[in-house]
Design an enzyme around this catalytic site. Structure first.
Site, short mmCIF file in Angstrom:
data_model
loop_
_atom_site.label_atom_id
_atom_site.label_comp_id
_atom_site.label_asym_id
_atom_site.label_seq_id
_atom_site.Cartn_x
_atom_site.Cartn_y
_atom_site.Cartn_z
N THR A 100 0.96 -1.14 -0.03
CA THR A 100 0.19 -0.18 -0.03
C THR A 100 0.89 1.33 0.17
OG1 THR A 100 -1.45 -1.20 1.24
CG2 THR A 100 -2.18 1.10 1.30
N VAL A 101 1.96 1.32 0.93
CA VAL A 101 2.66 2.29 1.21
C VAL A 101 3.64 2.58 -0.07
CG1 VAL A 101 4.30 3.59 2.59
CG2 VAL A 101 2.46 2.41 3.44
N VAL A 134 6.26 6.26 12.97
CA VAL A 134 5.49 6.57 14.30
C VAL A 134 4.40 7.70 13.73
CG1 VAL A 134 5.62 7.53 16.42
CG2 VAL A 134 7.34 6.46 15.41
N GLY A 187 -6.74 -0.79 4.47
CA GLY A 187 -5.36 -0.83 4.61
C GLY A 187 -4.68 -0.13 5.63
N LYS A 228 6.00 1.91 18.49
CA LYS A 228 6.17 3.30 18.20
C LYS A 228 6.64 4.13 19.53
CE LYS A 228 2.74 2.99 14.57
NZ LYS A 228 1.44 2.88 14.04
N GLY A 239 -2.44 4.33 6.43
CA GLY A 239 -2.81 4.28 5.10
C GLY A 239 -1.90 4.65 4.07
#
Ligand code: HSE
Length: 441
Positions: A14-15, A134, A189, A207, A304
């Site tokens: 997705t990224v 993060v 996602g 994170k 996302g």
């Protein structure tokens, strides 16, 4: 114009696909801003034939990300595969040791190996950038690493997992079940490949460990985070919180105390009118309490493709703008050798308010017995209410007793609940949710 910055992207999920698309559609704009072009010259992903909606026919394809890091003609290795182990770990190490800049969105990797990777980057004089690791698109790493330099930070807390916040928000607003909301987060996602990382709190813990290091100048200590996820939060808890004037959020909190640093991740009650309670859906938020600046709250899209790609883009632009000979800042805000060892404050000594919900038999003396245990353990109560259980269809209709405490020690709450458990009138598992002091609107 300076020579183009050549980048290799490992991971086209997705990224990765979003980043590839944006780098191509904003190519000229980025070149103008950075004073040089940013060009993707190589990629690595498992399945070459998959339709990702991007054209990778003109870039070198490496089935093995370590090969990409070791052999490709690139200046920057962008790691978007995820996972604390190999191939991500091996590939990032190989890239740094080769003297390449690295941009990664991999929180698990940094939580486990952040100090070692920072040392490798320093040794080679290259940048290790990880804004996307993060809170998605929120520039919190930059804020801690650059903007708040010289401030002493006392507490940092936030909503760091979009999936959990999405689930809790939909449960609260639409009365939907947990499983249905999780499925939707996966479809959109937001969730990790294994969503257990999200809902059991580990993603937030990774994170938080990174933020703690940057905020307090300590070594990254991911194993020292106290972690509880959201899997046992019921609609009943959310409704009870509502009635008492609270929202339930999964918070990551790092706080300096007299005995060390607390790092904790758990479902948390925050006052309905506080700023953090208004942060809904996939949105993340981080509040930083700093001595010179005061309180800073950053909020924005936490997960996302586009949001995460936006953070990666900012990291790439920083590298593109840096000039040879420029002294790069250390990855964790100060030289790795100057990071202090982390000293853990025990969870048992945590002090705060508590929400305690007890399902009990409906008989004389139970209410008094609970109150007596609270008094015996030195717990001061802000409120205590008893109500019938609306969902109880069993032959024996019990009651739920809900207590809200004033600030008290975790050890006292645990001792009181254990004693109550032993008294024989509970008809279900006790629920304990911590209440966090927050800034009001
Ligand atoms: N699974 C993560 C989340 C993605 O839901 O926030 C961003 O790290």
């Amino acid at each position: 114009m300076t020579e183009a910055l050549k980048i290799g992207i490992a991971g086209l999920g997705t990224v990765g696909a979003a980043l590839f698309r944006i780098l191509s559609s904003r190519h000229n704009m980025l070149a103008e801003i950075c004073g040089r072009e940013i060009v993707v010259t190589a990629v690595s992903a498992r399945d070459r034939s998959r339709d990702r909606g991007i054209d990778v026919s003109n870039v070198a394809w490496f089935p093995d990300p370590v090969e990409l890091a070791t052999r490709a003609d690139i200046d920057v290795f962008v790691e978007l595969m995820g996972g604390e182990g190999d191939p991500a770990h091996g590939a990032v190490k190989a890239a740094l040791d080769r003297g390449l800049h690295v941009v990664t969105a991999n929180k698990a990797l940094l939580a486990r190996h952040g100090v070692d990777l920072a040392e490798r980057a320093e040794k080679k004089g290259v940048l290790l950038n990880f804004e996307a690791a993060v809170a998605g698109g929120i520039p919190v790493i930059k804020a801690l690493r650059e903007s708040l330099t010289g401030n002493s930070i006392t507490r940092i807390y936030g909503i760091l997992n979009g999936t959990c916040n999405y689930i809790l928000t939909r449960m609260q607003k639409e009365n939907l079940g947990f499983a249905e909301c999780l499925k939707e987060a996966q479809r959109l996602g937001y969730a990790e490949a294994d969503p257990a990382f999200d809902i059991e709190g580990h993603d937030t813990a990774h994170k938080l460990a990174i933020l703690t290091s940057l905020a307090f100048g300590t070594k990254v200590a991911a194993d020292e985070v106290y972690v509880e996820g959201i899997t046992n939060i019921s609609i009943e808890d959310i409704r009870a919180a509502d009635e008492l004037g609270y929202r339930i959020k999964l918070l990551g909190v790092a706080q300096r105390t007299a005995s060390g640093i607390e790092q904790r991740v758990h479902p948390t009650m925050v006052p309905t009118h506080s700023m953090i309670a208004q942060v809904d859906g996939v949105t993340n938020a981080v509040t930083i309490e700093a001595d010179i600046l005061g309180e800073l709250m950053l909020s924005g899209p936490g997960a996302g493709g586009d949001a995460t790609a936006s953070a990666v883009l900012g990291d790439l632009a920083d590298i593109a703008k840096a000039r040879p000979g420029h002294q790069h800042g250390p990855a964790l805000g100060r030289p790795a050798a100057h990071l202090e060892p982390y000293t853990r404050a025990r969870m048992q000594s945590h002090e705060g308010g508590y929400f305690i919900s007890l399902k009990v038999e409906d008989r004389i003396g139970v209410f008094a017995a609970i109150a007596a245990q609270m008094a015996k353990n030195g717990i001061s109560l802000e409120s205590i209410v008893q109500r019938p259980r609306p969902t109880d269809t069993s032959e024996f209709a019990g009651k739920t007793v809900i207590l809200v405490t004033h600030a008290t020690m975790e050890a006292s709450v645990r001792a009181a609940v254990e004693a109550i458990r032993g008294e024989g009138y509970l008809t279900g598992e006790p629920q304990v949710i911590r209440i966090e002091r927050t800034r009001a609107n």
